[in-house]
Write a protein that holds these residues in place. Sequence first.
Motif, PDB file in Angstrom:
ATOM      1  N   VAL A   1      36.628  26.160  33.896  1.00 23.25           N
ATOM      2  CA  VAL A   1      36.615  27.591  34.201  1.00 23.25           C
ATOM      3  C   VAL A   1      35.844  27.817  35.495  1.00 23.25           C
ATOM      4  N   VAL A   2      36.421  28.579  36.410  1.00 20.31           N
ATOM      5  CA  VAL A   2      35.756  28.969  37.656  1.00 20.31           C
ATOM      6  C   VAL A   2      35.690  30.493  37.675  1.00 20.31           C
ATOM      7  N   ILE A   3      34.470  31.056  37.781  1.00 22.17           N
ATOM      8  CA  ILE A   3      34.281  32.497  37.668  1.00 22.17           C
ATOM      9  C   ILE A   3      33.498  33.027  38.863  1.00 22.17           C
ATOM     10  N   SER A   4      34.033  34.055  39.517  1.00 19.32           N
ATOM     11  CA  SER A   4      33.307  34.767  40.564  1.00 19.32           C
ATOM     12  C   SER A   4      32.355  35.754  39.905  1.00 19.32           C
ATOM     13  N   CYS A   5      31.078  35.721  40.299  1.00 23.59           N
ATOM     14  CA  CYS A   5      30.079  36.608  39.712  1.00 23.59           C
ATOM     15  C   CYS A   5      29.172  37.157  40.810  1.00 23.59           C
TER      16      CYS A   5
ATOM     17  N   ASN B   1      42.310  36.037  41.381  1.00 27.91           N
ATOM     18  CA  ASN B   1      41.332  37.109  41.515  1.00 27.91           C
ATOM     19  C   ASN B   1      40.347  37.062  40.354  1.00 27.91           C
ATOM     20  N   GLY B   2      39.085  36.837  40.638  1.00 28.52           N
ATOM     21  CA  GLY B   2      38.045  36.902  39.614  1.00 28.52           C
ATOM     22  C   GLY B   2      37.728  35.589  38.949  1.00 28.52           C
TER      23      GLY B   2
ATOM     24  N   ALA C   1      39.229  36.660  30.406  1.00 31.43           N
ATOM     25  CA  ALA C   1      39.718  37.969  30.860  1.00 31.43           C
ATOM     26  C   ALA C   1      39.105  39.104  30.045  1.00 31.43           C
ATOM     27  N   GLY C   2      38.877  38.862  28.754  1.00 33.84           N
ATOM     28  CA  GLY C   2      38.308  39.901  27.908  1.00 33.84           C
ATOM     29  C   GLY C   2      36.847  40.177  28.189  1.00 33.84           C
ATOM     30  N   GLY C   3      36.126  39.213  28.776  1.00 36.80           N
ATOM     31  CA  GLY C   3      34.694  39.407  29.011  1.00 36.80           C
ATOM     32  C   GLY C   3      34.278  39.467  30.457  1.00 36.80           C
ATOM     33  N   TRP C   4      35.225  39.246  31.398  1.00 34.36           N
ATOM     34  CA  TRP C   4      34.850  39.197  32.811  1.00 34.36           C
ATOM     35  C   TRP C   4      34.631  40.582  33.389  1.00 34.36           C
ATOM     36  N   LYS C   5      33.526  40.718  34.151  1.00 29.88           N
ATOM     37  CA  LYS C   5      33.202  41.948  34.861  1.00 29.88           C
ATOM     38  C   LYS C   5      32.648  41.584  36.240  1.00 29.88           C
ATOM     39  N   ASP C   6      32.793  42.501  37.186  1.00 27.03           N
ATOM     40  CA  ASP C   6      32.311  42.233  38.542  1.00 27.03           C
ATOM     41  C   ASP C   6      30.816  41.966  38.590  1.00 27.03           C
TER      42      ASP C   6
END
Length: 235
Positions: free
Chosen positions: A31-35, A149-150, A166-171
């Motif tokens: 998993v790669v996540i932009s935070c 994106n994201g 997707a259900g837990g991701w936020k900017d």
Amino acid sequence: MTQQFYVSPEQLMKDRADFARKGIARGRSVVVISCADGIALVAENPSPSLHKIGEIYDKIAFAAVGKYNEFESLRQAGVRYADVRGYSYDREDVTARGLASVYAQSLGAVFTAEQKPFEVELAVAEVGHTQADDHLYRLTFDGSIADENGFVVMGGLAEQVAETVAGGWKDDLDLAGALRLAVKALATDKEVDALPGTAVEAAVLDRSPESGRGSRRAFRRLRAEEITQLLAGEA
């Protein structure tokens, strides 16, 4: 006189694609996540030395699933490409987009010309000064490239893991929040407690590496103790 066995091009490509997909699906997910703090790269990986996540250049990282020898050769080629381009022109000319294009060409050439395709899926991430400037590219075994994106999810139970992310991701997720979300998603088919820090490989592309570190390099690998602390909300 024996006749040459004929396989239509459509069937040949389908067989190669099915072969590659099955190989990739056997691997553990990444998993790669932009935070808010940068880009978190998290993988289920109990091996302390055979890394699925690595640094390519100043602000660029690489993550992969599939056959280790194949994606490790691609990672090394990416490092050489980045070093040569940065030395020949300027360090700012080394971008995730350029690297992803090179990888797409290589994967596409192997898929169409070689007898066996690469059983790999790649993500190339570049951290920006702001979250809007982050770049995430996903590359599949046939050379297809997507600008995500994201977040990016690859390998294993990718669809189920992606639904959880997707259900837990936020900017506004910080690094600890992104790490906890990634581990929760990776543990889709098991209890979260069954995925301790020692079974997780994680790294971050720090959005502001100059602060306190004195280096233009943004990549930082997280130790097992640090992962455990972040998951517990202690740091």
